[in-house]
Design an enzyme around this catalytic site. Structure first.
Site, PDB file in Angstrom:
ATOM      1  N   GLN A  31       0.824  -1.210   0.000  1.00  0.00           N
ATOM      2  CA  GLN A  31       0.000   0.000   0.000  1.00  0.00           C
ATOM      3  C   GLN A  31       0.861   1.263   0.000  1.00  0.00           C
ATOM      4  OE1 GLN A  31      -2.244  -0.832   3.592  1.00  0.00           O
ATOM      5  NE2 GLN A  31      -0.371  -1.476   4.609  1.00  0.00           N
ATOM      6  N   HIS A  62      -8.501   2.554  20.034  1.00  0.00           N
ATOM      7  CA  HIS A  62      -7.668   1.471  20.582  1.00  0.00           C
ATOM      8  C   HIS A  62      -8.181   0.979  21.932  1.00  0.00           C
ATOM      9  CE1 HIS A  62      -4.515   3.079  17.653  1.00  0.00           C
ATOM     10  NE2 HIS A  62      -4.907   1.902  17.218  1.00  0.00           N
ATOM     11  N   ASP A  86       0.293  -0.106  13.775  1.00  0.00           N
ATOM     12  CA  ASP A  86       0.717   1.077  14.541  1.00  0.00           C
ATOM     13  C   ASP A  86       1.007   0.751  16.002  1.00  0.00           C
ATOM     14  OD1 ASP A  86      -1.952   1.405  15.979  1.00  0.00           O
ATOM     15  OD2 ASP A  86      -2.572   1.603  13.896  1.00  0.00           O
ATOM     16  N   GLU A 106       0.729  -8.926  11.450  1.00  0.00           N
ATOM     17  CA  GLU A 106       0.585  -7.752  10.570  1.00  0.00           C
ATOM     18  C   GLU A 106       1.175  -8.125   9.205  1.00  0.00           C
ATOM     19  OE1 GLU A 106      -0.547  -4.294  10.495  1.00  0.00           O
ATOM     20  OE2 GLU A 106       0.180  -4.679   8.470  1.00  0.00           O
ATOM     21  N   ASP A 155      -7.972  -5.600  13.875  1.00  0.00           N
ATOM     22  CA  ASP A 155      -7.697  -4.162  13.796  1.00  0.00           C
ATOM     23  C   ASP A 155      -7.285  -3.857  12.357  1.00  0.00           C
ATOM     24  OD1 ASP A 155      -6.969  -1.572  14.181  1.00  0.00           O
ATOM     25  OD2 ASP A 155      -5.343  -1.982  15.584  1.00  0.00           O
ATOM     26  N   PRO A 162      -7.995  -7.235  -0.838  1.00  0.00           N
ATOM     27  CA  PRO A 162      -7.939  -8.510  -0.114  1.00  0.00           C
ATOM     28  C   PRO A 162      -8.517  -8.392   1.308  1.00  0.00           C
ATOM     29  CG  PRO A 162      -5.735  -7.797  -0.837  1.00  0.00           C
ATOM     30  CD  PRO A 162      -6.701  -6.713  -1.199  1.00  0.00           C
TER      31      PRO A 162
HETATM   32  N1  SPD Z   1     -11.344   4.277   7.770  1.00  0.00           N
HETATM   33  C1  SPD Z   1     -10.306   3.906   8.665  1.00  0.00           C
HETATM   34  C2  SPD Z   1     -10.533   2.657   9.400  1.00  0.00           C
HETATM   35  C3  SPD Z   1      -9.295   2.263  10.100  1.00  0.00           C
HETATM   36  C4  SPD Z   1      -9.461   1.193  11.079  1.00  0.00           C
HETATM   37  N2  SPD Z   1      -8.209   0.665  11.547  1.00  0.00           N
HETATM   38  C5  SPD Z   1      -7.324   1.590  12.096  1.00  0.00           C
HETATM   39  C6  SPD Z   1      -6.087   0.968  12.628  1.00  0.00           C
HETATM   40  C7  SPD Z   1      -5.648   1.642  13.859  1.00  0.00           C
HETATM   41  N3  SPD Z   1      -4.857   0.796  14.669  1.00  0.00           N
END
Ligand code: SPD
Length: 274
Positions: A31, A62, A86, A106, A155, A162
Site C-alpha cells: 500500500q 484502541h 501502529d 501484521e 484491527d 484482499p
Molecule cells: N477508515 C479507517 C478505518 C481504520 C481502522 N483501523 C485503524 C487501525 C488503527 N490501529
C-alpha cells in the site's frame, strides 16, 4: 501557502486536515503509506488515502477495540491481534495483567517500522517481551490456528481489496475454530452513517457464526462521520458485561462507557432489524 490532506470518506463527502509537513512517504509492498504532521490531530498515518490513526484521537478506537472484549472474557491469557501495525491495540492489551502472550499478525512490516519511528506513544508496546510479532497474512494465520486464543482482535483497515475477506463468513468460521472456550472475536466494522450496508452485512455474518453477536459504538473524530462501529462475536460471555472498576489508566474507557457503548441509537437498531 497552506497544504491540506484530504480523505474521500464517501463518494460525496471529504475530510481535510491542514498539515505542517509530510514526514514520511513510501510505496510498500502492499500500500501507499504517508505519515503527515497535522495542526489539529498531531502525527497522522494514512494508508492508500484512508486515515488510520492520529496522535490526538487514537485512544478512543484502541481502548474500545481492546478493553471491551478483554473485560468481557473471564480470564484472557492468549490474545491474537490481526493488523494494527501502529501498535495502539497492542499497547492497550498489554495493560491487562492476565494476558501472557499477544500474537500480533501484521501483513505489512513497513507499517510497524514507520509507526516505531513516527508514533512512539502509540507503538510503545511493540517490543514488549509478551508480544510475538509475525509479518504474515492474518487470514492464513487464523486458518492454521485451532483452540489457541481467548480473544481475537481484527484491527484492520477498510474493507477494500484482499481486506474484504476479513469481514466475511469463512474467516469468522476460522476465528471460531481458533478461539478457546469462552472466546471472543472483535472487529472494527466502519461507520453506520458512511457504510451502513457493510455494518449490516458484517453483523449478519458474525451472527451466523457465533451464538452471541453484538455491535457497539464510539466516537472517532477523524474516521468517516465520527461514529464508529465494532462488531463482537462470543462463544459464551456477554460482551456487554463490564468490570466493576479498572486498575490501569485509560482516557476513554470506563465501566460505564463499556455498558453505554452497546446502547444503539434507534436508526442503528433499525438497520440491524430485517
Ligand atoms: N477508515 C479507517 C478505518 C481504520 C481502522 N483501523 C485503524 C487501525 C488503527 N490501529
Amino acid at each position: 501557502m497552506e497544504t491540506w490532506v484530504t480523505e474521500n470518506q464517501t463518494k460525496d463527502m471529504r475530510l481535510s486536515l491542514r498539515i505542517k509537513k509530510i514526514l514520511h512517504h513510501e510505496q510498500t509492498e502492499f500500500q501507499e503509506l504517508f505519515v503527515v504532521d497535522t495542526y489539529e490531530y498531531g502525527h497522522m498515518l494514512v494508508l492508500d488515502g484512508a486515515i488510520q490513526t492520529t496522535e490526538q484521537d487514537e485512544f478512543v478506537y484502541h481502548e474500545l477495540i481492546s478493553h471491551i472484549p478483554l473485560f468481557a472474557h473471564p480470564h484472557p491469557e492468549r490474545v491474537c491481534i490481526i493488523g494494527g501495525g501502529d501498535g495502539g491495540t497492542v499497547r492497550e492489551v498489554l495493560k491487562h495483567p492476565s494476558v501472557k502472550e499477544i500474537v500480533h499478525v501484521e501483513i505489512d512490516g513497513a507499517v510497524i517500522e514507520a509507526s516505531k519511528k513516527w508514533f512512539p506513544t502509540i507503538s510503545s508496546g511493540l517490543d514488549n517481551p509478551r508480544v510475538k510479532t509475525l509479518i504474515k497474512d492474518g487470514l492464513v494465520h487464523i486458518r492454521e490456528a485451532e483452540d489457541e486464543y481467548d480473544v481475537i482482535i481484527i484491527d484492520s483497515s477498510d474493507p477494500v481489496g484482499p481486506g474484504v475477506q476479513l469481514f466475511e463468513v469463512p474467516f469468522y468460521q476460522d476465528c471460531r475454530k481458533a478461539l478457546r472456550e469462552n472466546g471472543l472475536l472483535v472487529a472494527q466494522t466502519e461507520s453506520p452513517w458512511a457504510n451502513d450496508e457493510l455494518v449490516v452485512k458484517t453483523f449478519r455474518n458474525m451472527k451466523s457464526v457465533f451464538p452471541v453477536a453484538k455491535i457497539y459504538l464510539g466516537n472517532v473524530p477523524t474516521y468517516p462521520s465520527g461514529l464508529w462501529s465494532f462488531t463482537i462475536g462470543s462463544k459464551g460471555p456477554d460482551p456487554a458485561t463490564a468490570p466493576e472498576s479498572v486498575s490501569f489508566e485509560t482516557k476513554y474507557y470506563t465501566p460505564q462507557i463499556h455498558q453505554a457503548a452497546f446502547v444503539l441509537p434507534r436508526f442503528v437498531q433499525e438497520l440491524l432489524e430485517d
